[in-house]
Design an enzyme around this catalytic site. Structure first.
Site, mmCIF file in Angstrom:
data_model
loop_
_atom_site.group_PDB
_atom_site.id
_atom_site.type_symbol
_atom_site.label_atom_id
_atom_site.label_comp_id
_atom_site.label_asym_id
_atom_site.label_seq_id
_atom_site.Cartn_x
_atom_site.Cartn_y
_atom_site.Cartn_z
ATOM 1 N N GLN A 201 -11.988 -4.020 0.112
ATOM 2 C CA GLN A 201 -11.683 -4.883 1.264
ATOM 3 C C GLN A 201 -12.863 -5.743 1.695
ATOM 4 O OE1 GLN A 201 -8.752 -5.359 2.422
ATOM 5 N NE2 GLN A 201 -7.652 -3.635 1.524
ATOM 6 N N ASP B 265 -16.954 1.347 -2.059
ATOM 7 C CA ASP B 265 -15.618 0.834 -2.326
ATOM 8 C C ASP B 265 -15.538 -0.555 -1.687
ATOM 9 O OD1 ASP B 265 -12.982 0.143 -2.285
ATOM 10 O OD2 ASP B 265 -12.247 2.041 -1.479
ATOM 11 N N LYS C 202 -6.971 -8.324 -4.972
ATOM 12 C CA LYS C 202 -7.308 -8.499 -3.561
ATOM 13 C C LYS C 202 -8.260 -9.679 -3.349
ATOM 14 C CE LYS C 202 -6.662 -3.651 -2.360
ATOM 15 N NZ LYS C 202 -5.446 -3.551 -1.545
ATOM 16 N N HIS D 8 -9.580 4.852 2.253
ATOM 17 C CA HIS D 8 -8.272 4.705 1.607
ATOM 18 C C HIS D 8 -8.068 5.939 0.726
ATOM 19 C CE1 HIS D 8 -5.469 3.056 -1.434
ATOM 20 N NE2 HIS D 8 -5.159 2.112 -0.553
ATOM 21 N N CYS E 46 -2.062 3.815 3.359
ATOM 22 C CA CYS E 46 -2.773 4.711 2.421
ATOM 23 C C CYS E 46 -4.056 5.245 3.054
ATOM 24 C CB CYS E 46 -3.111 4.016 1.106
ATOM 25 S SG CYS E 46 -1.692 3.684 0.107
HETATM 26 N N1 PLP Z 1 -9.925 1.058 -1.400
HETATM 27 C C1 PLP Z 1 -9.507 0.337 -0.349
HETATM 28 C C2 PLP Z 1 -10.393 0.239 0.860
HETATM 29 C C3 PLP Z 1 -8.289 -0.321 -0.390
HETATM 30 O O1 PLP Z 1 -7.890 -1.043 0.660
HETATM 31 C C4 PLP Z 1 -7.496 -0.214 -1.552
HETATM 32 C C5 PLP Z 1 -6.166 -0.850 -1.604
HETATM 33 O O2 PLP Z 1 -5.565 -1.164 -0.604
HETATM 34 C C6 PLP Z 1 -7.978 0.539 -2.625
HETATM 35 C C7 PLP Z 1 -9.198 1.162 -2.514
HETATM 36 C C8 PLP Z 1 -7.201 0.677 -3.881
HETATM 37 O O3 PLP Z 1 -7.049 -0.560 -4.514
HETATM 38 P P1 PLP Z 1 -6.106 -0.708 -5.787
HETATM 39 O O4 PLP Z 1 -4.771 -0.165 -5.371
HETATM 40 O O5 PLP Z 1 -6.088 -2.173 -6.040
HETATM 41 O O6 PLP Z 1 -6.719 0.069 -6.886
#
Ligand code: PLP
Length: 406
Positions: free
Chosen positions: A203, A200, A226, A123, A364
């Protein structure tokens, strides 16, 4: 399997909504999840009965909310199986947590010509902070490639690890392809060369068991919204040995021990990393969400979602002209696809007219789209409150899209 989805759906008020005169089918859970009533009630209760700033007052309200906040930290610690609650830092979200480490770790440990490794399926939140850091430091970002199924090309990682590698930052689950990465294997490989790993978990946290001790990651990040909790709250887990060594990334109230104009000394963990008035209501309501998930049963949730994912993939494969992007062996309930000859935005808009919420675009994760030479996909991401009949409705919707544009 003892899993009463109707009862679970009853816990989520928004699922009773109609959209464009159809019962809502919410299949955008990778973007954000819906909130159970118990979380919504908690937020209302906190603001109407307990609101006060944490860690500051000696009065009853302040003590109550501080205790609840620290209890929330313990709940997160239990949920991810950290060793200690001071390894749990509250942030604004996964993005906030990654930026915190990019700044703090980067300031201390990254030098000119050093290297940071990410993967081609990240992401943007796990790309851009590292890019910015590398630019500041004159370091370089290296990318683990992915194959046509959307899996990491593991053979290339071994060659990539050098004496200049300072950190690997990797998603446990891809938000655009649904791939589950072999993070344990990668962490073991990295630790063999004394390279720390940030995972990270944006997900992965909501789809099964995350155990930071078993994984042995050095840092782990996720967002509250999430995992059925509120927005604007997230977690940064770090091994104590790292957090003790790293400098704070923000200055302000609460993160200090003593302040004079000559010198400031910093507070102990975890407060060193929590400058200013934190989102304490968010943290407490996040703990309510985690407790709800625990009570529902994480393994049951994972099993149910896996069945739903299989069903959705097979139903989609029955429709002609559908191409699924992300066919890794190990996947969770995220399906990215395209309908031949139809732009994903057009499909998304028609599905919306039928009350079906899917995500369209690059999610993203533009480098993933570039890898597959496409502009974007339609993404259906399922949670444990979704049902097979909702999948059937999406399939009917897709048939209709095909008729309209065919
Ligand atoms: N990392 C991953 C794999 C994501 O899917 C997302 C959000 O969709 C993020 C990071 C960023 O999350 P946030 O926007 O809640 O900080």
């Amino acid at each position: 399997m003892n899993f009463d989805v109707d009862k679970i759906r009853g816990d989520f008020p928004i699922l009773k909504k109609t959209v464009n005169n159809y019962p809502l089918v919410y299949l955008d859970n990778a973007a954000t999840t819906q909130k159970p009533k118990i979380v919504i009630d908690k937020i209302r209760h906190l603001y109407s009965q307990q609101n006060s700033s944490i860690h500051r007052g000696v009065h009853w309200l302040s003590e109550q909310i501080t205790e609840n906040y620290e209890e929330a930290r313990r709940a997160v610690k239990e949920f991810i199986n950290a060793r200690s609650d001071h390894e749990v830092i509250f942030t604004s979200g996964a993005t906030g947590s990654i930026n915190a480490i990019a700044f703090s770790f980067g300031e201390k440990f990254l030098n000119h010509n050093d290297e940071v490794i990410v993967s081609a399926m990240e992401h943007h939140a796990n790309i851009v902070p590292w890019q910015m850091l590398c630019e500041r430091k004159g370091a370089s970002l290296k990318i683990i490639p992915i194959n046509d199924k959307g899996e990491l090309v593991m053979e290339s990682l071994d060659d990539m690890l050098t004496s200049r590698t300072r950190l690997i930052a990797l998603t446990q689950v891809s938000n655009s392809l649904g791939t589950v990465n072999p993070v344990e294997e990668i962490i073991e490989m990295a630790h063999g060369r004394d390279i720390p790993v940030l995972i990270d978990g944006a997900q992965s946290i909501q789809h099964g068991i995350v155990d930071v001790r078993m994984m042995d990651c050095d840092f782990f990040v996720f967002s509250g919204h999430k995992i059925y909790g509120p927005n604007g709250i997230g977690v940064l887990y770090g091994k104590e040995k790292w957090l003790e060594e790293l400098p704070p990334y923000q200055g302000g109230g609460d993160m200090v021990d003593t302040v004079t104009f000559e010198k400031t000394t910093f507070n102990r963990l975890p407060f060193k990393f929590e400058a200013g008035t934190t989102n304490y209501t968010g943290a407490i309501a996040l703990a309510t969400a985690l407790n709800y998930i625990e009570k529902t049963g994480r393994e049951k949730i994972a099993d149910y979602e896996s069945g739903l994912h299989e069903y959705a993939a097979s139903r989609l494969n029955e429709i002609g002209g559908i191409k699924i992007y992300g066919t890794a062996k190990n996947k969770i309930s995220i399906i990215s696809f395209l309908i031949e000859g139809i732009h994903p935005y057009d499909a998304g808009m028609i599905l919306d007219k039928m009350g079906i919420a899917v995500r369209t675009g690059t999610h993203c994760a533009q480098p993933v789209m570039d890898r597959f030479e496409i502009d974007g996909t339609i993404r259906a991401s399922m949670a444990f409150y979704n049902t097979r009949s909702e999948i059937d409705r999406m399939v009917e919707g897709i048939e209709k899209v095909k008729q309209m544009f065919g």
